[in-house]
Design a protein around this motif. Structure first.
Motif, PDB file in Angstrom:
ATOM      1  N   GLY A 144       1.962  -6.403  14.439  1.00  0.00           N
ATOM      2  CA  GLY A 144       3.343  -5.976  14.233  1.00  0.00           C
ATOM      3  C   GLY A 144       3.772  -5.641  13.030  1.00  0.00           C
ATOM      4  O   GLY A 144       4.599  -5.191  12.507  1.00  0.00           O
ATOM      5  N   GLU A 145       2.740  -6.135  11.812  1.00  0.00           N
ATOM      6  CA  GLU A 145       3.061  -5.753  10.507  1.00  0.00           C
ATOM      7  C   GLU A 145       2.797  -4.252  10.168  1.00  0.00           C
ATOM      8  O   GLU A 145       3.227  -3.569   9.326  1.00  0.00           O
ATOM      9  N   TRP A 146       1.789  -3.672  11.126  1.00  0.00           N
ATOM     10  CA  TRP A 146       1.633  -2.106  10.799  1.00  0.00           C
ATOM     11  C   TRP A 146       2.940  -1.220  11.137  1.00  0.00           C
ATOM     12  O   TRP A 146       3.418  -1.491  12.255  1.00  0.00           O
ATOM     13  N   ASP A 147       3.078  -0.227  10.239  1.00  0.00           N
ATOM     14  CA  ASP A 147       4.237   0.627  10.815  1.00  0.00           C
ATOM     15  C   ASP A 147       3.521   1.875  11.049  1.00  0.00           C
ATOM     16  O   ASP A 147       2.482   2.205  10.678  1.00  0.00           O
ATOM     17  N   ARG A 148       4.449   2.943  11.347  1.00  0.00           N
ATOM     18  CA  ARG A 148       4.116   4.355  11.541  1.00  0.00           C
ATOM     19  C   ARG A 148       3.210   4.942  10.390  1.00  0.00           C
ATOM     20  O   ARG A 148       2.174   5.361  10.572  1.00  0.00           O
ATOM     21  N   VAL A 149       3.806   4.489   9.344  1.00  0.00           N
ATOM     22  CA  VAL A 149       3.140   5.200   8.138  1.00  0.00           C
ATOM     23  C   VAL A 149       1.693   4.901   7.585  1.00  0.00           C
ATOM     24  O   VAL A 149       0.590   5.512   7.662  1.00  0.00           O
ATOM     25  N   VAL A 150       1.413   3.539   7.978  1.00  0.00           N
ATOM     26  CA  VAL A 150       0.119   2.980   7.920  1.00  0.00           C
ATOM     27  C   VAL A 150      -0.676   3.453   8.709  1.00  0.00           C
ATOM     28  O   VAL A 150      -1.895   3.788   8.540  1.00  0.00           O
ATOM     29  N   ASN A 151      -0.201   3.381   9.956  1.00  0.00           N
ATOM     30  CA  ASN A 151      -1.213   3.961  11.223  1.00  0.00           C
ATOM     31  C   ASN A 151      -1.429   5.273  10.999  1.00  0.00           C
ATOM     32  O   ASN A 151      -2.673   5.774  11.023  1.00  0.00           O
ATOM     33  N   GLU A 152      -0.583   6.025  10.584  1.00  0.00           N
ATOM     34  CA  GLU A 152      -0.934   7.702  10.291  1.00  0.00           C
ATOM     35  C   GLU A 152      -2.060   7.788   8.892  1.00  0.00           C
ATOM     36  O   GLU A 152      -2.751   8.470   8.966  1.00  0.00           O
ATOM     37  N   ALA A 153      -1.717   6.865   8.027  1.00  0.00           N
ATOM     38  CA  ALA A 153      -2.643   6.938   6.841  1.00  0.00           C
ATOM     39  C   ALA A 153      -4.046   6.571   7.278  1.00  0.00           C
ATOM     40  O   ALA A 153      -5.079   7.118   6.998  1.00  0.00           O
ATOM     41  N   PHE A 154      -4.363   5.615   8.097  1.00  0.00           N
ATOM     42  CA  PHE A 154      -5.497   5.026   8.465  1.00  0.00           C
ATOM     43  C   PHE A 154      -6.108   6.326   9.753  1.00  0.00           C
ATOM     44  O   PHE A 154      -7.226   6.744   9.381  1.00  0.00           O
ATOM     45  N   ASP A 155      -5.248   6.687  10.379  1.00  0.00           N
ATOM     46  CA  ASP A 155      -5.762   7.920  11.284  1.00  0.00           C
ATOM     47  C   ASP A 155      -6.126   9.048  10.746  1.00  0.00           C
ATOM     48  O   ASP A 155      -7.246   9.637  11.306  1.00  0.00           O
ATOM     49  N   ARG A 156      -5.472   9.377   9.749  1.00  0.00           N
ATOM     50  CA  ARG A 156      -5.728  10.599   9.028  1.00  0.00           C
ATOM     51  C   ARG A 156      -6.538  10.617   7.815  1.00  0.00           C
ATOM     52  O   ARG A 156      -6.953  11.516   7.146  1.00  0.00           O
ATOM     53  N   GLY A 157      -6.954   9.363   7.450  1.00  0.00           N
ATOM     54  CA  GLY A 157      -7.712   9.223   6.349  1.00  0.00           C
ATOM     55  C   GLY A 157      -7.108   9.506   5.176  1.00  0.00           C
ATOM     56  O   GLY A 157      -7.544  10.068   4.129  1.00  0.00           O
ATOM     57  N   GLU A 158      -5.582   9.411   4.983  1.00  0.00           N
ATOM     58  CA  GLU A 158      -4.841   9.469   3.953  1.00  0.00           C
ATOM     59  C   GLU A 158      -4.433   8.515   3.113  1.00  0.00           C
ATOM     60  O   GLU A 158      -4.687   7.168   3.441  1.00  0.00           O
ATOM     61  N   SER A 159      -4.197   8.564   1.721  1.00  0.00           N
ATOM     62  CA  SER A 159      -3.939   7.493   0.795  1.00  0.00           C
ATOM     63  C   SER A 159      -2.209   7.144   1.112  1.00  0.00           C
ATOM     64  O   SER A 159      -1.244   8.170   1.570  1.00  0.00           O
ATOM     65  N   LEU A 160      -1.930   5.979   0.699  1.00  0.00           N
ATOM     66  CA  LEU A 160      -0.566   5.652   0.945  1.00  0.00           C
ATOM     67  C   LEU A 160       0.081   5.972  -0.506  1.00  0.00           C
ATOM     68  O   LEU A 160      -0.416   5.696  -1.307  1.00  0.00           O
ATOM     69  N   SER A 161       1.439   6.169  -0.213  1.00  0.00           N
ATOM     70  CA  SER A 161       1.936   6.596  -1.544  1.00  0.00           C
ATOM     71  C   SER A 161       2.470   5.388  -2.472  1.00  0.00           C
ATOM     72  O   SER A 161       2.600   5.472  -3.506  1.00  0.00           O
ATOM     73  N   GLY A 162       2.325   4.284  -1.802  1.00  0.00           N
ATOM     74  CA  GLY A 162       2.759   2.958  -2.799  1.00  0.00           C
ATOM     75  C   GLY A 162       2.208   1.888  -2.052  1.00  0.00           C
ATOM     76  O   GLY A 162       1.349   1.899  -1.238  1.00  0.00           O
ATOM     77  N   LYS A 163       2.321   0.734  -2.760  1.00  0.00           N
ATOM     78  CA  LYS A 163       2.228  -0.410  -2.072  1.00  0.00           C
ATOM     79  C   LYS A 163       2.931  -0.864  -0.824  1.00  0.00           C
ATOM     80  O   LYS A 163       4.100  -0.720  -0.852  1.00  0.00           O
ATOM     81  N   LEU A 164       2.082  -1.615   0.079  1.00  0.00           N
ATOM     82  CA  LEU A 164       2.880  -2.021   1.185  1.00  0.00           C
ATOM     83  C   LEU A 164       2.595  -3.397   1.309  1.00  0.00           C
ATOM     84  O   LEU A 164       1.522  -3.978   1.095  1.00  0.00           O
ATOM     85  N   GLU A 165       3.695  -4.430   1.482  1.00  0.00           N
ATOM     86  CA  GLU A 165       3.565  -5.858   1.762  1.00  0.00           C
ATOM     87  C   GLU A 165       3.463  -6.045   3.120  1.00  0.00           C
ATOM     88  O   GLU A 165       4.222  -5.748   3.982  1.00  0.00           O
ATOM     89  N   VAL A 166       2.469  -6.723   3.323  1.00  0.00           N
ATOM     90  CA  VAL A 166       1.994  -7.186   4.981  1.00  0.00           C
ATOM     91  C   VAL A 166       1.524  -8.690   4.879  1.00  0.00           C
ATOM     92  O   VAL A 166       1.168  -9.225   3.781  1.00  0.00           O
ATOM     93  N   ARG A 167       1.730  -9.218   6.089  1.00  0.00           N
ATOM     94  CA  ARG A 167       0.981 -10.627   6.158  1.00  0.00           C
ATOM     95  C   ARG A 167      -0.407 -10.481   6.715  1.00  0.00           C
ATOM     96  O   ARG A 167      -0.805  -9.582   7.818  1.00  0.00           O
ATOM     97  N   TYR A 168      -1.293 -11.237   6.376  1.00  0.00           N
ATOM     98  CA  TYR A 168      -2.862 -11.189   6.505  1.00  0.00           C
ATOM     99  C   TYR A 168      -3.193 -12.618   7.419  1.00  0.00           C
ATOM    100  O   TYR A 168      -2.556 -13.615   7.031  1.00  0.00           O
ATOM    101  N   HIS A 169      -4.175 -12.641   8.439  1.00  0.00           N
ATOM    102  CA  HIS A 169      -4.829 -13.644   8.700  1.00  0.00           C
ATOM    103  C   HIS A 169      -5.618 -14.267   7.625  1.00  0.00           C
ATOM    104  O   HIS A 169      -6.654 -13.749   7.096  1.00  0.00           O
TER     105      HIS A 169
END
Length: 623
Positions: free
Chosen positions: A213-238
């Motif tokens: 649930g921590e992934w948002d659309r922008v992160v999914n698209e970045a991974f799917d397209r192999g693109e960089s994120l424009s900035g830092k994202l704060e998420v929770r990790y296991h």
């Protein structure tokens, strides 16, 4: 049963204006028998206060007053409350000494006014005490909250500084991913973050370590397209132990020589502590923004770096305007040219509190409680200023001060200054009013003055004219008494009593009283000549020991007791109209400075034949 007025008509004729008097007039014999009561006396008998008839014995209290009046041949006064009314009686002995006339006056309005004033002062004092207690309690609570918040801010600053140092010095968690998001390689810092070994991490999807649930659309698209994120994202990790932590995610692509995306580089920083700290700081900031006190963060230059909403509202400036103003423009008791010295003083003390004044944008000036605290935040120095509007408290304090001054003036108008101070001290110590005060004075000089023919003056004058005349004469006597540093004891009808040598002893008490007596004679002569009224004064003086003090629970006054008082009264009552009669003791004290005429022997009740002198004037020293 009311008295038979017809049967006592001859007595009524002997009492001036008795039947027409709107106030009660009575005559009681020396043994306490009621001999006459005018129609206005119905208030005493019809309203049920006293159930007596003509020929009955009057109450014991009355008999005591009659005895003192006849014994001293001087008027006495006392008060009788009846339901919601109150009468003041002046008891005057008859010429034959066999009875006393009671002249009543309705003092209901003054009586109720005094009680209302006393009750009002008590209520005002209680209200101010309650308001002050509530304000003090609120101040203490707010100070505790503010100190707690400031301590938290300081702790947060230190914590963030430590985290910044750790983040700078520690390695950032790094993972090399393929285009599908699988972990190809990871560094020890990242392995430690996730609690994994290099073997267990390799080949896993990076997103598997992210809480669902921590992934948002922008992160999914970045991974799917192999693109960089424009900035830092704060998420929770296991973590391997099933716990979670907050971290940043920075995702960037690594291109091959052809410019095509070949890998993705994920960088992770553990920000759990800093995020919690920022949340706490935001909560503190929110609380300060919502507090009712004006809050300003002031830089070393004196310019505000922060202003809360209350500061804008209380001072009438916008936040943008406040952030351009020097603190001295708001707190008008501070000088901008002295700011650097003041800043250094606060920095060394850490805190400072005072009452001062601040000015609104419309020019209005109001008082505040100002608290200044030195803090360091993000490697910067500030003075955190909290200003609380205390206008209502100052108004309440001023109202209390005025009431206390009014009470003080009233007390000083009744008692000598030192006696008033003792009464207040006793009232404070014992929580009651009316504690007895008594003191012996070995030598004082007592003066009695009486207006000759006052009864006839009463018969020939209206009440208004009579009171006006007495007020003019006695007011002049009051001024003379005050100028000579003497103590007025009381007035009894047309009699005026003064003493010299107490409550503060003085060596020239007899001389000061003699000067007063001569001045009183001159004042009466001047008044008589100006008004056309044939006013004649008779004065008696004696020197000796007295007991002085205050007794009773209400309507108490400073009074004198002893043979000296009685003899001074006899010197007046048996004196010569227009003359000042003194005893041998007073004569011995003054004979070297004043001119006297020996009157001879005067018979004084209880003492027998007594030598007296007439004081004429001060001895003139030839130049």
């Amino acid at each position: 049963m009311m008295p038979n007025f017809e049967r006592v008509e001859p007595i009524a004729n002997s009492i001036p204006c008795a039947s027409e008097n709107p106030y009660p007039v009575l005559q009681v014999s020396a043994d306490g028998t009621l001999r006459y009561a005018n129609p206005a006396s119905l208030a005493l008998f019809d309203e049920g206060k006293y159930s007596i008839s003509m020929g009955d014995r009057v109450p014991h209290l009355w008999q005591g007053v009659i005895s003192r009046s006849i014994e001293t041949q001087a008027p006495q006064t006392f008060e009788i409350p009846i339901d919601n009314r109150c009468f003041q009686f002046t008891v005057v002995p008859t010429a034959d000494g066999n009875a006393a006339n009671f002249y009543g006056m309705d003092i209901t309005q003054r009586y109720h006014a005094e009680r209302a004033l006393h009750k009002s002062n008590e209520q005002l004092t209680a209200l101010v005490q309650q308001r002050t207690a509530r304000l003090k309690q609120t101040d203490r609570q707010l100070q505790i909250q503010l100190w707690e918040r400031l301590s938290l801010q300081k702790h947060l600053y230190e914590r963030e500084s430590q985290l910044d140092a750790i983040f700078r010095e520690a390695a950032i968690g790094i993972a090399l991913l393929d285009l599908d998001g699988k972990i190809l390689r990871s560094n020890p810092a990242l392995q430690q973050m996730f609690g994994e070994s290099p073997e267990t991490m390799s080949g896993k999807l990076f997103r598997a370590f992210v809480v669902s649930g921590e992934w948002d659309r922008v992160v999914n698209e970045a991974f799917d397209r192999g693109e960089s994120l424009s900035g830092k994202l704060e998420v929770r990790y296991h973590h391997r132990n099933h716990s979670t932590f907050w971290g940043t995610l920075t995702l960037s692509t690594i291109d091959d020589e052809a410019g095509r995306s070949q890998y993705q580089l994920a960088m992770v920083e553990d920000i759990t502590d800093s995020k919690l700290a920022r949340d706490a700081l935001q909560l503190t900031q929110f609380a300060i923004d919502r507090t009712a006190d004006a809050a300003l963060w002031i830089s070393p230059s004196g310019i505000s770096a922060y202003a809360n909403e209350a500061a804008c509202e209380n001072l009438g400036y916008s936040k943008a305007e406040l952030l351009k103003m020097h603190f001295a423009e708001i707190a008008i008791d501070f000088q901008s040219q002295d700011w650097s010295v003041f800043w250094e003083s606060i920095r060394q003390q850490d805190s400072f509190a005072c009452e001062t004044r601040v000015q609104r944008c419309d020019g209005e000036i109001f008082p505040v409680d100002l608290t200044l605290n030195y803090i360091e935040f993000n490697k910067r120095q500030y003075i955190c200023a909290f200003a609380r509007d205390i206008t209502e408290r100052k108004q309440a304090e001023e109202a209390l001060r005025i009431a206390q001054e009014r009470s003080e003036r009233l007390l000083l108008n009744i008692f000598p200054k030192t006696i008033a101070k003792q009464l207040k001290q006793l009232s404070h110590e014992y929580r009651q009013v009316g504690a007895a005060i008594a003191q012996r004075f070995d030598e004082v000089t007592v003066l009695f003055a009486d207006i000759v023919g006052f009864t006839q003056l009463c018969a020939n004058s209206s009440p208004t004219d009579l009171v006006w005349t007495l007020n003019q004469i006695f007011s002049a006597f009051d001024r003379l008494t005050q100028e000579l540093g003497l103590e007025k004891i009381k007035t009894i009808g047309d009699a005026y009593m003064v003493v010299g040598g107490l409550p503060e002893p003085r060596a020239d008490h007899a001389e000061a009283v003699a000067e007063l007596a001569l001045a009183m004679m001159n004042e009466v002569s001047r008044f008589s000549a100006h008004s056309g009224e044939p006013i004649v004064l008779r004065v008696g003086i004696h020197t000796g020991p007295v007991i002085a003090g205050v007794i009773g629970l209400n309507k108490f006054s400073y009074d004198l007791w002893g043979d000296t008082v009685n003899l001074a009264s006899r010197m007046e009552s048996q004196g010569i109209p227009g003359c000042i009669q003194v005893t041998q003791k007073t004569y011995d004290c003054l004979r070297h400075r004043y001119v006297f005429e020996k009157r001879g022997t005067v018979f004084v009740k209880g003492r027998g034949d007594t030598i007296s002198y007439l004081l004429k004037e001060r001895i003139r020293v030839s130049s």
